[in-house]
Design an enzyme around this catalytic site. Structure first.
Site, PDB file in Angstrom:
ATOM      1  N   ARG A 182     -10.861   4.331  77.014  1.00 41.46           N
ATOM      2  CA  ARG A 182     -10.135   3.825  78.186  1.00 41.46           C
ATOM      3  C   ARG A 182     -11.122   3.082  79.068  1.00 41.46           C
ATOM      4  O   ARG A 182     -12.157   3.626  79.457  1.00 41.46           O
ATOM      5  CB  ARG A 182      -9.435   4.953  78.933  1.00 41.46           C
ATOM      6  CG  ARG A 182     -10.300   6.120  79.357  1.00 41.46           C
ATOM      7  CD  ARG A 182      -9.507   7.115  80.212  1.00 41.46           C
ATOM      8  NE  ARG A 182     -10.172   8.405  80.316  1.00 41.46           N
ATOM      9  CZ  ARG A 182     -11.144   8.702  81.175  1.00 41.46           C
ATOM     10  NH1 ARG A 182     -11.600   7.771  82.010  1.00 41.46           N
ATOM     11  NH2 ARG A 182     -11.676   9.904  81.192  1.00 41.46           N
ATOM     12  N   HIS A 227      -9.584   8.137  84.259  1.00 46.52           N
ATOM     13  CA  HIS A 227      -8.572   8.998  83.648  1.00 46.52           C
ATOM     14  C   HIS A 227      -7.221   8.777  84.313  1.00 46.52           C
ATOM     15  O   HIS A 227      -6.198   8.628  83.653  1.00 46.52           O
ATOM     16  CB  HIS A 227      -9.010  10.457  83.781  1.00 46.52           C
ATOM     17  CG  HIS A 227      -8.001  11.437  83.286  1.00 46.52           C
ATOM     18  ND1 HIS A 227      -7.702  11.593  81.952  1.00 46.52           N
ATOM     19  CD2 HIS A 227      -7.199  12.310  83.960  1.00 46.52           C
ATOM     20  CE1 HIS A 227      -6.764  12.529  81.820  1.00 46.52           C
ATOM     21  NE2 HIS A 227      -6.452  12.973  83.018  1.00 46.52           N
ATOM     22  N   TYR A 272     -19.197  10.301  85.603  1.00 39.20           N
ATOM     23  CA  TYR A 272     -19.509  10.983  84.348  1.00 39.20           C
ATOM     24  C   TYR A 272     -19.689  10.040  83.154  1.00 39.20           C
ATOM     25  O   TYR A 272     -20.060  10.501  82.075  1.00 39.20           O
ATOM     26  CB  TYR A 272     -18.430  12.027  84.021  1.00 39.20           C
ATOM     27  CG  TYR A 272     -17.010  11.494  83.964  1.00 39.20           C
ATOM     28  CD1 TYR A 272     -16.497  10.913  82.802  1.00 39.20           C
ATOM     29  CD2 TYR A 272     -16.178  11.575  85.081  1.00 39.20           C
ATOM     30  CE1 TYR A 272     -15.202  10.433  82.748  1.00 39.20           C
ATOM     31  CE2 TYR A 272     -14.878  11.101  85.028  1.00 39.20           C
ATOM     32  CZ  TYR A 272     -14.396  10.527  83.869  1.00 39.20           C
ATOM     33  OH  TYR A 272     -13.109  10.045  83.821  1.00 39.20           O
TER      34      TYR A 272
END
Length: 357
Positions: free
Chosen positions: A255, A259, A268
């Site tokens: 992606r 998220h 992250y």
């Protein structure tokens, strides 16, 4: 995150060149099918980008972007037939629209409206599943029912790599393997379960190899190669329809964004990793290069389709935003069959407030 190994299925290289296996697949496809892959991927991307804008403007709620995963969704869904059951998670907007879900209803879902969960009667599309992996046993159940009724339909459930850490995944796979159920487990492995990398979820190197424990095929495919995804999915569908049981497909993808719009992926994911996937492994750019090289797409046609996508999306947004506002009492409906004492009290307070108005 490592992309592919020599054993994984790939028909289209990132630079738009067909592999030897890809040439064979390409020659079997009709011109219309080749163009369909492009049209759908371009439209899904347009929908996704516009939806992010709508969320930032406060016109829809928290949204789960899918940009970067278009090939996995388009290639897999175009291999299905109308009678097949589809069990999506919360990122399969592309799957939903190809299956026939009206765009305005997809938007209503992200506006928090229950109407966005109900597909038209002729479409076997279940509501998006936000709880992780809970819909996998449901898909197995639907496929099992089709088998017992001797129907010519199969079921497919879509999920991310994080779902493979849930017990429901293992229970669904085990039952499907034991009873030879016509179901396809389609994992879009984008490398992260929100912020947790796959290496921290599983000691197995891949998702696909987990199928060995349940005695059915597990296939790992380049999820950014729409031709490979379509090929692998078509074979799994044919296998299930022929009574040969389940297949686990791991589509390795990424992606490009967070998220959800409530997430900060920069905390992250290393920037060099994101840049590599966005700049070198874009599924839409990869396929567009191929079409132009084959003389099936011009710059003018590309521009015209973008304008068409915008018009379709404008109409869907207008239709969704013209819907009557949902009654406040809806927050107490469609969740629990019987309200708790606390919820009953809250509902009564709301009704009293509305009555005073």
């Amino acid at each position: 995150m490592k992309l592919m190994t020599e054993e994984d299925v790939r028909h289209l290289a990132p630079d738009g060149r067909l592999t030897e296996s890809g040439k064979e697949i390409w020659n079997r496809l009709s011109v219309e099918k080749k163009k369909d892959f492009y049209r759908w991927m371009a439209f899904v991307r347009h929908f996704d980008r516009r939806s992010v804008f709508l969320q930032r403007q406060g016109r829809i709620g928290t949204y789960a972007p899918l940009e970067g995963q278009e090939a996995a969704q388009v290639g897999s869904t175009l291999a299905l037939q109308k009678q097949d059951w589809i069990f999506p998670s919360y990122r399969e907007h592309g799957v939903a629209m190809i299956a026939g879900m009206p765009l305005s209803q997809i938007l209503l879902y992200w506006m928090g409206r229950v109407e966005g969960c109900k597909a038209p009667e002729e479409i076997r599309l279940l509501p998006p599943s936000v709880p992780i992996a809970t819909h996998l046993p449901h898909a197995v159940g639907a496929a099992w029912a089709s088998k017992l009724k001797k129907e010519d339909s199969i079921a497919v459930c879509y999920f991310g790599d994080g779902a493979t850490s849930e017990g429901d995944f293992h229970e669904a796979c085990n039952f499907a393997g034991v009873f030879n159920i016509p179901v396809i487990f389609f994992c879009q492995n984008n490398g992260y379960a929100i912020s947790v990398p796959f290496s921290r979820q599983s000691a197995s190197k891949t998702v696909a190899e987990k199928a060995k424990a349940y005695n059915f095929p597990g296939i790992r495919v380049d999820g950014n190669d729409v031709l490979a995804v379509y090929d692998v999915m078509s074979k799994a569908v044919a296998r299930a329809r022929a009574g040969k049981g389940p297949t686990l497909i791991e589509a390795v993808t990424y992606r490009f964004g967070p998220h959800t719009t409530a997430d900060d992926a920069t905390r992250y994911r290393p920037p060099e990793e994101v840049e590599e996937w966005v700049n070198e492994k874009d599924p839409l750019l990869r396929y567009t290069r191929l079409l132009k090289k084959e003389g099936l797409l011009t710059d003018e046609e590309e521009k015209t389709w973008e304008e068409t996508c915008k018009e379709k999306m404008d109409q869907a947004i207008s239709r969704a935003e013209k819907e009557e506002p949902a009654p406040p009492g809806h927050m107490f409906a469609h969740v629990y069959e019987t309200l708790s004492a606390n919820e009953k009290r809250q509902k009564q307070q709301l009704e009293e407030r509305d009555h005073r108005r």
